[in-house]
Design an enzyme around this catalytic site. Sequence first.
Site, short mmCIF file in Angstrom:
data_model
loop_
_atom_site.label_atom_id
_atom_site.label_comp_id
_atom_site.label_asym_id
_atom_site.label_seq_id
_atom_site.Cartn_x
_atom_site.Cartn_y
_atom_site.Cartn_z
N ASP A 118 72.87 77.62 38.01
CA ASP A 118 72.17 76.40 38.40
C ASP A 118 70.70 76.40 37.97
OD1 ASP A 118 74.51 75.68 39.65
OD2 ASP A 118 73.64 75.47 41.65
N ASP A 119 70.16 75.20 37.85
CA ASP A 119 68.71 74.92 37.80
C ASP A 119 68.07 75.09 36.43
OD1 ASP A 119 69.02 74.45 40.48
OD2 ASP A 119 67.92 76.22 41.15
N HIS A 174 73.19 68.62 37.43
CA HIS A 174 72.64 69.13 38.69
C HIS A 174 71.46 68.25 39.12
CE1 HIS A 174 72.33 72.05 41.83
NE2 HIS A 174 71.22 72.63 41.41
N HIS A 179 71.74 81.67 39.58
CA HIS A 179 70.67 80.78 39.13
C HIS A 179 69.95 81.36 37.92
CE1 HIS A 179 71.46 79.61 43.27
NE2 HIS A 179 70.93 78.43 43.00
#
Length: 223
Positions: free
Chosen positions: A28-29, A79, A173
């Site tokens: 993620d991110d 996201h 992440h």
Amino acid sequence: MLLVSPLNSRAGIKRIGTEKKVVALTFDDGPNSPHTEKLLKVLEAKGVTATFFLIGKQVENHPDLARKIAKAGHEIGGHSYDWQSLAFKRRKTVEAQLDKMDAAFASVGITNLALFRPPNGLLSPGQGKILEARGLEYISADVVVGDWKNIDAATIRDRVVKKVRPGSIIVLHDGGGNRAATVRAVPMIIDALRKQGYSFSTVGALLDFGYTHKDPKGSRNQE
């Protein structure tokens, strides 16, 4: 936890109900330099294809890196545009976030998204219909280990190995800060799970393996 058909719930998919020892690694991110580049090298060396849930604004900030993720054959999901919480926001606000995210992705040639993980993994009741209407599957995770916190690579690995089970969706992440520990942990995780007989899949491919486990309240404990 409920075992349900994807057509009967608007909650996020946490894992897949299967006896096969297969799991999905998700990140993620990002994109986030230099950690995403380093992670891509690790995944290539290990022969693993993962799923990256990218933030639209980060795609704008690092367009070449977003293209590099796609060129390497990894699956890409959305996201949000700027990691603004979508839960309990008006439909117009959510739609605007998704439109800006789509535009950012389209600017680097990433279109036809099928997967979406909201910020914090959380949507409020009814918002799942917004994703459905856009052809997006709401993806959560059942292996969340706090790798965004100040913990070392060995701890990240140990937490993943302890929680994982057949059909797990693992969330780590590559963005949102210094992810050096996560990058170091990933090859350790891959090696440890392979020793236990696990193989790795993208989320999209994992969805073909069996029933989906969904959390009716969403997942509140992931960054």
